[in-house]
Design a protein around this motif. Structure first.
Motif, PDB file in Angstrom:
ATOM      1  N   PHE A  94     -47.951 -17.478  -0.951  1.00  0.00           N
ATOM      2  CA  PHE A  94     -49.381 -17.272  -1.151  1.00  0.00           C
ATOM      3  C   PHE A  94     -49.662 -16.083  -2.056  1.00  0.00           C
ATOM      4  O   PHE A  94     -48.905 -15.111  -2.094  1.00  0.00           O
ATOM      5  N   GLY A  95     -50.798 -16.159  -2.762  1.00  0.00           N
ATOM      6  CA  GLY A  95     -51.309 -15.010  -3.488  1.00  0.00           C
ATOM      7  C   GLY A  95     -52.082 -14.087  -2.560  1.00  0.00           C
ATOM      8  O   GLY A  95     -52.195 -14.348  -1.353  1.00  0.00           O
ATOM      9  N   GLY A  96     -52.633 -13.024  -3.143  1.00  0.00           N
ATOM     10  CA  GLY A  96     -53.330 -12.023  -2.343  1.00  0.00           C
ATOM     11  C   GLY A  96     -54.749 -12.403  -1.963  1.00  0.00           C
ATOM     12  O   GLY A  96     -55.367 -11.726  -1.142  1.00  0.00           O
TER      13      GLY A  96
ATOM     14  N   PHE B 108     -57.037 -26.338   4.180  1.00  0.00           N
ATOM     15  CA  PHE B 108     -56.546 -26.896   2.926  1.00  0.00           C
ATOM     16  C   PHE B 108     -57.705 -27.477   2.123  1.00  0.00           C
ATOM     17  O   PHE B 108     -58.558 -28.195   2.649  1.00  0.00           O
TER      18      PHE B 108
ATOM     19  N   PHE C 102     -57.207 -18.632  -1.031  1.00  0.00           N
ATOM     20  CA  PHE C 102     -55.816 -18.336  -1.362  1.00  0.00           C
ATOM     21  C   PHE C 102     -55.214 -19.460  -2.190  1.00  0.00           C
ATOM     22  O   PHE C 102     -55.353 -20.640  -1.861  1.00  0.00           O
TER      23      PHE C 102
ATOM     24  N   PHE D  45     -51.449 -25.246  -4.318  1.00  0.00           N
ATOM     25  CA  PHE D  45     -52.421 -25.500  -3.265  1.00  0.00           C
ATOM     26  C   PHE D  45     -53.498 -24.422  -3.300  1.00  0.00           C
ATOM     27  O   PHE D  45     -53.235 -23.284  -3.663  1.00  0.00           O
TER      28      PHE D  45
ATOM     29  N   GLY E 291     -52.479 -11.962   1.615  1.00  0.00           N
ATOM     30  CA  GLY E 291     -52.164 -13.354   1.852  1.00  0.00           C
ATOM     31  C   GLY E 291     -51.086 -13.502   2.907  1.00  0.00           C
ATOM     32  O   GLY E 291     -50.349 -12.558   3.193  1.00  0.00           O
TER      33      GLY E 291
ATOM     34  N   SER F 218     -63.319 -16.851  10.701  1.00  0.00           N
ATOM     35  CA  SER F 218     -62.676 -17.297  11.951  1.00  0.00           C
ATOM     36  C   SER F 218     -61.157 -17.217  11.872  1.00  0.00           C
ATOM     37  O   SER F 218     -60.480 -17.191  12.900  1.00  0.00           O
ATOM     38  N   GLY F 219     -60.594 -17.203  10.662  1.00  0.00           N
ATOM     39  CA  GLY F 219     -59.158 -16.994  10.511  1.00  0.00           C
ATOM     40  C   GLY F 219     -58.347 -18.229  10.157  1.00  0.00           C
ATOM     41  O   GLY F 219     -57.243 -18.097   9.638  1.00  0.00           O
ATOM     42  N   GLU F 220     -58.846 -19.423  10.452  1.00  0.00           N
ATOM     43  CA  GLU F 220     -58.056 -20.619  10.183  1.00  0.00           C
ATOM     44  C   GLU F 220     -57.965 -20.897   8.691  1.00  0.00           C
ATOM     45  O   GLU F 220     -58.931 -20.776   7.966  1.00  0.00           O
ATOM     46  N   MET F 221     -56.788 -21.245   8.238  1.00  0.00           N
ATOM     47  CA  MET F 221     -56.570 -21.617   6.835  1.00  0.00           C
ATOM     48  C   MET F 221     -56.890 -23.094   6.673  1.00  0.00           C
ATOM     49  O   MET F 221     -56.282 -23.941   7.325  1.00  0.00           O
TER      50      MET F 221
ATOM     51  N   PHE G  58     -52.723 -25.366   9.362  1.00  0.00           N
ATOM     52  CA  PHE G  58     -52.627 -24.092  10.064  1.00  0.00           C
ATOM     53  C   PHE G  58     -53.436 -24.078  11.358  1.00  0.00           C
ATOM     54  O   PHE G  58     -54.483 -24.734  11.471  1.00  0.00           O
ATOM     55  N   GLY G  59     -52.961 -23.276  12.295  1.00  0.00           N
ATOM     56  CA  GLY G  59     -53.736 -22.932  13.467  1.00  0.00           C
ATOM     57  C   GLY G  59     -54.659 -21.771  13.159  1.00  0.00           C
ATOM     58  O   GLY G  59     -54.687 -21.268  12.037  1.00  0.00           O
ATOM     59  N   GLU G  60     -55.389 -21.319  14.177  1.00  0.00           N
ATOM     60  CA  GLU G  60     -56.357 -20.241  13.976  1.00  0.00           C
ATOM     61  C   GLU G  60     -55.715 -18.869  14.066  1.00  0.00           C
ATOM     62  O   GLU G  60     -56.373 -17.863  13.826  1.00  0.00           O
TER      63      GLU G  60
ATOM     64  N   TYR H  67     -56.272 -22.852  -0.439  1.00  0.00           N
ATOM     65  CA  TYR H  67     -56.738 -22.822   0.937  1.00  0.00           C
ATOM     66  C   TYR H  67     -57.945 -21.911   1.032  1.00  0.00           C
ATOM     67  O   TYR H  67     -58.046 -20.911   0.316  1.00  0.00           O
TER      68      TYR H  67
ATOM     69  N   GLN I 268     -60.089 -19.524   3.802  1.00  0.00           N
ATOM     70  CA  GLN I 268     -59.977 -18.865   5.101  1.00  0.00           C
ATOM     71  C   GLN I 268     -61.301 -18.196   5.447  1.00  0.00           C
ATOM     72  O   GLN I 268     -61.603 -17.102   4.981  1.00  0.00           O
TER      73      GLN I 268
END
Lengths: 117, 116
Positions: free
Chosen positions: A107-109, A47, A91, A35, B42, A42-45, B107-109, A37, A39
């Motif tokens: 997840f990777g870094g 897809f 990510f 996968f 991550g 704002s912080g939300e991941m 995911f959520g925030e 993702y 980010q």
């Protein structure tokens, strides 16, 4: 050993150009999923794209494509025609086992992508 | 909006205090996950539930951490006797476990915790 490795901490790309974000993975499970993702600050991941280990074709979703090289255990994300809104952390993640039996994503870094106007 | 929601979005607390985070998953999703993400890293898996059953816990989930998902709906993550090393973003995600899906997580925030 790291299961997911992203070797590029940061990348710059000119707006409207294509960019490739690298991801290599390590697993002995013949069935797995990969996968990507996004980010934003704002912080939300969010897809972006998925590739199953048995999929014959590389996955594509709009401007995103996944360059899946199974023998090399790499799953690079290609973003075509970069936009300013693509600036974010990206990510790569892996699920080991089949989708209906596997569990969490590893997840990777991450890679920070910055799009220049 | 029917996405994953988390509350509170930000929490500042003093060392030694207890904090609780809540996650409301997408309503038809039967799996719920908690992850922790520190700055520049991550997300790291903490635990997950299928319906109300907690099926897996990471070794990162020390005995000061407890997660619940009563009735298989919302979930709470409690951290007791917080330490400065607990400062992180706590991400909740949900997914539908069925016969034909990829295992994609929504995911959520996140809930950002700062321990002073």
């Amino acid at each position: 050993a790291q299961k997911i490795t992203q070797t590029q901490p940061g990348m710059f790309v000119q707006e409207k150009e294509a960019v490739t974000l690298d991801c290599t993975y390590d697993t002995s499970d013949p069935s797995y999923g990969l996968f990507w993702y996004k980010q934003p600050s704002s912080g939300e991941m969010i897809f972006l794209i998925y590739q199953g280990s048995y999929d014959q074709q590389n996955a594509t979703e709009g401007r995103y494509s996944l360059n899946f090289q199974k023998a090399r255990k790499s799953a690079n994300l290609v973003i075509s025609a970069s936009q300013l809104g693509d600036s974010a952390m990206y990510f790569c993640a892996m699920r080991e086992g089949r989708g209906n039996a596997g569990n969490m994503l590893t997840f990777g870094g991450g890679t920070r992508l910055m799009v220049k106007p | 909006d029917t996405g994953v929601s988390q509350d509170p979005r930000h929490k500042i607390t003093k060392r030694g205090q207890n904090v609780t985070f809540r996650c409301d998953p997408i309503s038809e999703h039967n799996r719920l996950y908690w992850y922790r993400q520190t700055l520049g890293q991550g997300p790291e898996f903490l635990t997950y539930f299928q319906n109300e059953a907690q099926l897996e816990k990471s070794r990162l989930l020390s005995d000061r951490f407890s997660a619940e998902r009563p009735k298989g709906s919302f979930s709470t993550l409690e951290i007791q006797r917080t330490e400065q090393g607990d400062s992180a973003m706590y991400l909740c995600a949900s997914s539908y476990w069925g016969t034909t899906n990829t295992g994609e997580l929504f995911f959520g925030e996140g809930s950002r915790l700062t321990v002073l």
